[in-house]
Scaffold this motif. Structure first.
Motif, PDB file in Angstrom:
ATOM      1  N   LYS A 141       0.826  -1.208   0.000  1.00 15.91           N
ATOM      2  CA  LYS A 141       0.000   0.000   0.000  1.00 15.91           C
ATOM      3  C   LYS A 141       0.863   1.262   0.000  1.00 15.91           C
ATOM      4  O   LYS A 141       0.550   2.255  -0.666  1.00 15.91           O
ATOM      5  CB  LYS A 141      -0.945  -0.024   1.205  1.00 15.91           C
ATOM      6  CG  LYS A 141      -2.068  -1.046   1.068  1.00 15.91           C
ATOM      7  CD  LYS A 141      -2.749  -1.354   2.384  1.00 15.91           C
ATOM      8  CE  LYS A 141      -3.544  -0.209   2.916  1.00 15.91           C
ATOM      9  NZ  LYS A 141      -4.300  -0.610   4.155  1.00 15.91           N
ATOM     10  N   ALA A 142       1.981   1.214   0.736  1.00 18.10           N
ATOM     11  CA  ALA A 142       2.886   2.363   0.751  1.00 18.10           C
ATOM     12  C   ALA A 142       3.499   2.583  -0.630  1.00 18.10           C
ATOM     13  O   ALA A 142       3.636   3.724  -1.099  1.00 18.10           O
ATOM     14  CB  ALA A 142       3.990   2.145   1.792  1.00 18.10           C
ATOM     15  N   PHE A 143       3.841   1.495  -1.312  1.00 15.87           N
ATOM     16  CA  PHE A 143       4.390   1.603  -2.666  1.00 15.87           C
ATOM     17  C   PHE A 143       3.335   2.150  -3.625  1.00 15.87           C
ATOM     18  O   PHE A 143       3.622   3.011  -4.466  1.00 15.87           O
ATOM     19  CB  PHE A 143       4.867   0.226  -3.148  1.00 15.87           C
ATOM     20  CG  PHE A 143       5.445   0.238  -4.532  1.00 15.87           C
ATOM     21  CD1 PHE A 143       6.807   0.418  -4.720  1.00 15.87           C
ATOM     22  CD2 PHE A 143       4.635   0.088  -5.650  1.00 15.87           C
ATOM     23  CE1 PHE A 143       7.352   0.449  -6.003  1.00 15.87           C
ATOM     24  CE2 PHE A 143       5.166   0.116  -6.930  1.00 15.87           C
ATOM     25  CZ  PHE A 143       6.534   0.299  -7.105  1.00 15.87           C
ATOM     26  N   ILE A 144       2.122   1.653  -3.507  1.00 19.35           N
ATOM     27  CA  ILE A 144       1.043   2.061  -4.416  1.00 19.35           C
ATOM     28  C   ILE A 144       0.762   3.555  -4.303  1.00 19.35           C
ATOM     29  O   ILE A 144       0.542   4.242  -5.309  1.00 19.35           O
ATOM     30  CB  ILE A 144      -0.229   1.244  -4.130  1.00 19.35           C
ATOM     31  CG1 ILE A 144      -0.014  -0.220  -4.541  1.00 19.35           C
ATOM     32  CG2 ILE A 144      -1.433   1.823  -4.856  1.00 19.35           C
ATOM     33  CD1 ILE A 144      -1.073  -1.169  -3.998  1.00 19.35           C
ATOM     34  N   THR A 145       0.767   4.058  -3.094  1.00 13.54           N
ATOM     35  CA  THR A 145       0.450   5.477  -2.899  1.00 13.54           C
ATOM     36  C   THR A 145       1.673   6.381  -3.083  1.00 13.54           C
ATOM     37  O   THR A 145       1.525   7.564  -3.426  1.00 13.54           O
ATOM     38  CB  THR A 145      -0.146   5.717  -1.508  1.00 13.54           C
ATOM     39  OG1 THR A 145       0.763   5.224  -0.504  1.00 13.54           O
ATOM     40  CG2 THR A 145      -1.482   4.994  -1.357  1.00 13.54           C
ATOM     41  N   GLY A 146       2.875   5.841  -2.877  1.00 13.73           N
ATOM     42  CA  GLY A 146       4.065   6.685  -2.914  1.00 13.73           C
ATOM     43  C   GLY A 146       4.867   6.635  -4.196  1.00 13.73           C
ATOM     44  O   GLY A 146       5.341   7.673  -4.689  1.00 13.73           O
ATOM     45  N   THR A 147       5.041   5.430  -4.768  1.00 10.83           N
ATOM     46  CA  THR A 147       5.920   5.249  -5.920  1.00 10.83           C
ATOM     47  C   THR A 147       5.166   4.987  -7.222  1.00 10.83           C
ATOM     48  O   THR A 147       5.558   5.467  -8.291  1.00 10.83           O
ATOM     49  CB  THR A 147       6.899   4.084  -5.665  1.00 10.83           C
ATOM     50  OG1 THR A 147       7.646   4.351  -4.471  1.00 10.83           O
ATOM     51  CG2 THR A 147       7.846   3.884  -6.831  1.00 10.83           C
TER      52      THR A 147
END
Length: 266
Positions: A141-147
């Motif tokens: 989820k952090a990757f999806i929203t950040g990268t």
């Protein structure tokens, strides 16, 4: 005198109808405008992994995927199918966009799930502990929203540049699981719930980036509702599918993805 305005209106109407009919009869006018040159880009959810049988390309392309089904149903003028199982955004940019041109009129794509590492996330949740599953989902989820947003922006921009006259339709991924009773050997309700929540985050980000690029987002989640893993009539394969695990089956591509695409194309 009172009848002259009516006569003029009738004359104008006849002229309009004549022009419309003539456009359909004159070669190179309406026929050319209606030409559909379709290119289907993307990852395994576009190539048709889960539907089988597959071609010999090494990309696990199936004629039962939504793209060839739509092309056949709409009698397109040309259909090119470079979508490939396992593709990430870099693969689309380095290999698949070469299939596009100024004559392309329709492009579809599913992409982003492999960038976010969903195979590893689902594997961690299926065979690992609850804490390892939670950690993997949080990381995705952090990757999806950040990268991921920048990767999607770059991909959609390249598609638009290569095919400036095409309509771009971005199809999302479904929620994979039903969260009711699923037997003793299934993932827990908690794991299935947080995986579905991650799919929702991916859908939200993808929809936003598609809109920013001037593309159409086709949400597949409504079509798959009630047909995930653990459903009485699942359209998603479970872990027993090995390479096909957690991909749509033939019914999922036909009744889920194709329906979602048809909803936005009319």
């Amino acid at each position: 005198m009172p009848h002259r305005p009516l006569a003029r209106a009738l004359t104008a109407l006849v002229a309009l109808l004549t022009a419309v009919v003539g456009a359909f009869l004159v070669p190179g006018t309406a026929q050319a405008a209606a030409a559909v040159n379709y290119v289907a880009l993307g990852d395994s959810y576009s190539s048709g992994v889960g539907a089988g049988p597959y071609d010999l390309s090494g990309c696990l392309r199936s004629q039962k995927s939504y793209a060839p089904l739509w092309a056949a149903a709409n009698s397109v003028d040309s259909f090119t199918f470079p979508a490939c199982g396992g593709a990430v955004t870099d693969d689309v940019l380095s290999k698949q966009v070469n299939s596009l041109s100024t004559s392309t009129t329709l492009v579809t794509i599913t992409i982003g799930g492999n960038d976010a590492g969903f195979v590893d996330v689902i594997t961690s949740c299926r065979f690992g502990s609850t804490s390892s599953c939670t950690s993997a989902v949080d990381g995705a989820k952090a990757f999806i929203t950040g990268t991921l947003p920048a990767r999607l922006d770059r991909t959609y921009a390249a598609i638009k540049q290569r095919s400036p006259n095409a309509r771009l339709i971005v199809l999302g991924y479904p929620r994979l699981f039903e969260t009711g009773s699923c037997g003793l050997l299934a993932m827990s309700t908690y794991k299935r719930t947080i995986l579905n929540e991650a799919a929702d985050v991916l859908a939200s980000v993808t929809a936003a980036r598609a809109a920013a690029a001037g593309a159409t987002f086709a949400d597949t989640r409504p079509q798959f509702t009630g047909h995930g893993v653990c459903a009485a009539d699942p359209w998603i394969r479970d872990v027993t599918g090995v390479i096909e695990a957690y991909h749509p089956n033939a019914a999922g591509y036909r009744d889920g993805y194709l329906r979602a695409l048809t909803t936005v194309t009319g």
